[in-house]
Design a protein around this motif. Sequence first.
Motif, short mmCIF file in Angstrom:
data_model
loop_
_atom_site.label_atom_id
_atom_site.label_comp_id
_atom_site.label_asym_id
_atom_site.label_seq_id
_atom_site.Cartn_x
_atom_site.Cartn_y
_atom_site.Cartn_z
N THR A 183 -14.69 -4.46 -33.31
CA THR A 183 -15.16 -5.52 -33.00
C THR A 183 -15.73 -5.27 -31.12
N THR A 184 -15.04 -4.66 -30.33
CA THR A 184 -15.48 -5.06 -28.72
C THR A 184 -16.53 -4.25 -28.87
N ARG A 185 -16.90 -2.53 -29.60
CA ARG A 185 -18.27 -2.49 -29.88
C ARG A 185 -19.44 -3.30 -30.45
N THR A 186 -18.79 -3.94 -31.36
CA THR A 186 -20.40 -4.99 -31.96
C THR A 186 -20.34 -5.69 -30.91
N ASP A 221 -13.69 6.30 -30.53
CA ASP A 221 -13.91 6.49 -29.01
C ASP A 221 -13.05 6.56 -28.40
N PHE A 222 -12.07 5.63 -28.08
CA PHE A 222 -11.15 4.94 -27.50
C PHE A 222 -9.90 5.55 -27.41
N GLU A 223 -9.84 5.62 -29.21
CA GLU A 223 -8.10 5.95 -30.17
C GLU A 223 -7.81 7.25 -29.23
N GLY A 224 -6.28 6.61 -29.08
CA GLY A 224 -5.60 8.08 -29.05
C GLY A 224 -5.72 9.08 -27.19
N LYS A 225 -6.84 8.18 -26.65
CA LYS A 225 -6.76 8.29 -24.86
C LYS A 225 -6.68 8.43 -23.98
N SER A 226 -5.81 7.09 -24.28
CA SER A 226 -5.21 6.49 -22.75
C SER A 226 -3.50 7.12 -22.97
N VAL A 234 -7.38 -0.18 -25.87
CA VAL A 234 -8.17 -0.63 -26.20
C VAL A 234 -8.59 -1.56 -24.70
N ILE A 235 -7.84 -1.65 -23.50
CA ILE A 235 -8.27 -1.75 -22.24
C ILE A 235 -9.66 -0.91 -21.67
N GLU A 236 -9.39 -0.36 -22.83
CA GLU A 236 -10.12 1.36 -21.65
C GLU A 236 -11.74 1.26 -22.59
N GLU A 237 -11.53 0.28 -23.72
CA GLU A 237 -12.85 0.62 -24.40
C GLU A 237 -13.21 -0.76 -23.99
N ILE A 238 -12.18 -2.24 -23.01
CA ILE A 238 -13.19 -3.31 -22.86
C ILE A 238 -13.62 -2.79 -21.00
#
Length: 466
Positions: A183-186, A221-226, A234-238
């Motif tokens: 969703t964030t990417r879209t 690309d972001f899951e499991g990275k923070s 989620v915040i880092e993807e935003i």
Amino acid sequence: MPKLRSTVLCFLVTVGALLSISAFTGETPPGKPNVVLIFTDDLGYGDLGCYGNTTIRTPNLDQMAAEGARFTEFYSISPVCSPSRAGLLTGRHPIRMGIQSVFFPESWTGMAPEEITLAEALKEQGYATSCVGKWHLGHHHRYLPLQQGFDEYFGIPYSNDMEAVVYLDGNEVVEEEVDQRYTTRTYTEKALDFIDRKAGSPFFLYVAHSMPHVPLYASEDFEGKSPRGLYGDVIEEIDWSVGQILKKLEAKKLDDNTIVIFTSDNGPWLAFGPDGGSAGPLREGKQFTFEGGMRVPGIIQWKGQIEPMESEELVSTIDLFPTLVTLAGGTLPDDRPIDGQDISAHLLKKKPLGERTLAYYYNGELRAFRKGDWKIKMPYPGNESNPWRAGVPAHDTLLFNLKADRSEKYNILPKHPEKAAELLQAMEDFQTSLGTLPPLMKTRAPADNIHYDRQKEWLEQQKQKP
């Protein structure tokens, strides 16, 4: 007096309503600036690096805050979603529209098309307008963005935890099986495409992210990275999304003529624990009128026009409507009250805004009121914790000095009864100034429990994860 107190629980305001719209005394910069307004869902005051978070990486927002105005006393006009969006887009207190609770898929109501939105006001000045993301002001045709001043719309029309999550393109459903990991990417891709297509003329882009409202999703690309877990992902993807928008503006040579605003619709949903975010030093969160429910991150960047500053002025989301219309060269509607205050002179000239007031509403009741540094909190019967609402114990009338005690730890009413009386009188005076208000809209019935069942199901899934 009890009847008067009950009535006082029926108005919502910042001092913008008391002062009306203050005239902008500086010189408006030449040309019509583009506007990018980024509105997150349930992001807490303590969720960004530039607001003190040490486990969530937000380099793009941190840089934006360093180069623009970072507000330490920036407020959403409501501690819940739909009213906060109505106030943001109209510059009016949601109580004037009868909107004080959240719309649901079973709601037949929505924000009246007769309201004048920021999109409509900017269209009058020749702006192209686009809404990307969460709408949540009514999902029936007459309430959707294209009927509220937006040329384009793509997104989910209500919260991402509600039944029948779909993507709308304009007024039409284009996807019934939404993979919320993307969703964030879209939303970001849609936002960048709009900037590409409208770069040659003034535009207003409203990006309303569906997250970090639960259920939480992040792309691979972001899951499991923070270090902060899924919420941090989620915040880092935003933050990445914000960075993509800023880079696009720079690539198009629009960054010096674009106002970029980042904020949240209310505080963090603390009932969800680590998946609900943080209010930092503030008390409580979403659904409450302690500071954590309505004081949110507020960052405004306009390169070459707004000098870097940390502002302690009291500012609300309803101030954005008159401010942006003024900077676009427009005039405010004169057929209805506009409650926000034009803060252009503060942004461009760092002029003080003077003593302001703020009213804290929830479900049509005024639960607290601020005047200057002082805040009075009305008695609360308390509630037990449940899957969607944090437990808060009962309390009597409370009085705080927010400059000395932003965490609202110390009730100083016994020491300052005269100040409490002053704030109560200010509440009553403003109630009279509001005049007759419409009835509150019906958004759902108690039997409509699908929403809560879905939340419970998601919570159980999280508990079962290793």
